[in-house]
Design an enzyme around this catalytic site. Structure first.
Site, PDB file in Angstrom:
ATOM      1  N   HIS A  76      -2.681  11.755  11.389  1.00 50.54           N
ATOM      2  CA  HIS A  76      -2.718  12.959  10.541  1.00 50.54           C
ATOM      3  C   HIS A  76      -4.157  13.413  10.242  1.00 50.54           C
ATOM      4  O   HIS A  76      -5.104  12.909  10.825  1.00 50.54           O
ATOM      5  CB  HIS A  76      -1.895  12.731   9.265  1.00 50.54           C
ATOM      6  CG  HIS A  76      -0.576  12.059   9.565  1.00 50.54           C
ATOM      7  ND1 HIS A  76       0.480  12.741  10.108  1.00 50.54           N
ATOM      8  CD2 HIS A  76      -0.183  10.759   9.467  1.00 50.54           C
ATOM      9  CE1 HIS A  76       1.483  11.882  10.310  1.00 50.54           C
ATOM     10  NE2 HIS A  76       1.115  10.684   9.940  1.00 50.54           N
ATOM     11  N   GLU A 122      -1.660   9.000   3.366  1.00 49.16           N
ATOM     12  CA  GLU A 122      -1.683   8.239   4.623  1.00 49.16           C
ATOM     13  C   GLU A 122      -2.918   8.591   5.437  1.00 49.16           C
ATOM     14  O   GLU A 122      -3.556   7.725   6.036  1.00 49.16           O
ATOM     15  CB  GLU A 122      -0.417   8.536   5.424  1.00 49.16           C
ATOM     16  CG  GLU A 122      -0.369   7.803   6.759  1.00 49.16           C
ATOM     17  CD  GLU A 122       0.809   8.240   7.620  1.00 49.16           C
ATOM     18  OE1 GLU A 122       1.637   9.041   7.151  1.00 49.16           O
ATOM     19  OE2 GLU A 122       0.885   7.778   8.775  1.00 49.16           O
ATOM     20  N   HIS A 181      -1.002   4.369  11.580  1.00 46.86           N
ATOM     21  CA  HIS A 181      -0.170   5.109  10.623  1.00 46.86           C
ATOM     22  C   HIS A 181       0.313   4.167   9.531  1.00 46.86           C
ATOM     23  O   HIS A 181       0.131   2.953   9.595  1.00 46.86           O
ATOM     24  CB  HIS A 181       1.060   5.700  11.335  1.00 46.86           C
ATOM     25  CG  HIS A 181       0.730   6.857  12.216  1.00 46.86           C
ATOM     26  ND1 HIS A 181       1.000   8.163  11.867  1.00 46.86           N
ATOM     27  CD2 HIS A 181       0.146   6.907  13.441  1.00 46.86           C
ATOM     28  CE1 HIS A 181       0.598   8.963  12.824  1.00 46.86           C
ATOM     29  NE2 HIS A 181       0.073   8.234  13.813  1.00 46.86           N
ATOM     30  N   GLU A 241       2.557   1.121  12.410  1.00 50.10           N
ATOM     31  CA  GLU A 241       2.910   1.527  11.048  1.00 50.10           C
ATOM     32  C   GLU A 241       2.550   0.317  10.198  1.00 50.10           C
ATOM     33  O   GLU A 241       3.255  -0.691  10.198  1.00 50.10           O
ATOM     34  CB  GLU A 241       4.405   1.863  10.939  1.00 50.10           C
ATOM     35  CG  GLU A 241       4.848   3.052  11.773  1.00 50.10           C
ATOM     36  CD  GLU A 241       4.508   4.413  11.146  1.00 50.10           C
ATOM     37  OE1 GLU A 241       3.880   4.454  10.063  1.00 50.10           O
ATOM     38  OE2 GLU A 241       4.857   5.439  11.771  1.00 50.10           O
TER      39      GLU A 241
HETATM   40 ZN    ZN Z   1       1.954   8.824  10.077  1.00 50.49          ZN
END
Ligand code: ZN
Length: 277
Positions: free
Chosen positions: A59, A96, A157, A235
């Site tokens: 992001h 995030e 992430h 993640e």
């Molecule tokens: Zn993400």
């Protein structure tokens, strides 16, 4: 798409800068037990000299101000998907985007200290900027692209699952898709295992809600589908879990995540066998 083009140019400029990597040297850490032969300073101090690592901090902080741009469809590996999303955050509002940026920056410094060349897919964590899109994130570092060709790609992430009790990390490796990922499935499997093992060694727990022993396989992620070098997406935990959120928000926690990613990359790059392929 002027903004997008400007962002691309910036990235190309960033890739062109700092081009100092020499020829690959002996990449393995010296483990010689011979007391009479000192390891060479290069091999001992810069075991990843000649290696190129793409770190993709998920992001961009300013994505939240650019809904239309990040919703635009892009190629995700034989199908279209939205350019990007805003990402998630902790309950306290820690984004995030900022978490993944800080972990990537820590990891970059460590990898560079080991001699690797590191390419980031974005150059800042800025509320003024958006992107790049997942197709660009997946292609940076591929053979034939501007800048160096990478030995591996790690996309960073954190999850935002609101189910009570959902916690832990998972490492996503690409599913085999002929014509897209068939060339990277095997080394990516090895990379996923190396990163998973390093996260476990760093006392992070595998996911309670996704994957098997901390590893998941997906075919819907442009970042993985478009990569032509070994690639995984991590993640690192669930930002909606209060315990994990506290770790993610702390500088010490961010450093621990970064150290684990570096250890995983180093294990993958140092392993014997075909050159990452
Ligand atoms: Zn993400």
């Amino acid at each position: 798409m002027t903004v997008r083009r400007a962002a691309s140019l910036l990235l190309v400029a960033a890739l062109a800068a700092g081009c100092s990597a020499g020829e690959p040297g002996p990449a393995r850490p010296s483990t010689s037990a011979s007391p009479s032969v000192a390891p060479s300073p290069t091999a001992a101090g810069r075991p990843l000299a000649g290696k190129v690592v793409v770190l993709d901090p998920g992001h961009q902080l300013g994505n939240r101000h650019h809904g239309a741009e990040i919703a635009a469809p892009v190629d995700a590996g034989g199908f279209e998907k939205e350019c990007n999303t805003t990402g998630t955050s902790t309950e306290d509002g820690f984004p995030e985007s900022t978490f993944t940026w800080r972990v990537a920056e820590q990891a970059r410094r460590s990898l560079e200290g080991l001699g690797a060349r590191v390419v980031l897919t974005r150059g800042s964590d800025s509320d003024e900027k958006w992107g790049p899109c997942v197709d660009e994130r997946g292609r940076i570092g591929n053979p034939g692209r501007p800048g160096p060709t990478a030995d591996l790609r790690i996309s960073i992430h954190a999850d935002g699952v609101t189910d009570g009790g959902a916690s832990g990390f998972h490492v996503i490796r690409p599913e085999r898709i002929d014509g897209w990922t068939d060339d990277i499935v095997r080394p990516s499997r090895r990379l996923a295992a190396a990163v998973r093992d390093a996260l476990v060694d760093a006392r992070f727990r595998p996911s309670s809600y996704r994957g098997v022993r901390g590893i998941d396989v997906r075919g819907d992620l442009g970042t993985l589908n478009l990569s032509d070098v070994p690639a995984v997406m991590v993640e690192l935990g669930n930002m909606r879990d209060p315990g994990e959120a506290a770790v993610m928000e702390s500088a010490a926690g961010q450093r621990r995540y970064a150290r684990a990613l570096v250890a995983g990359a180093r294990a993958f790059l140092s392993a014997p066998g075909p050159r990452g392929r």
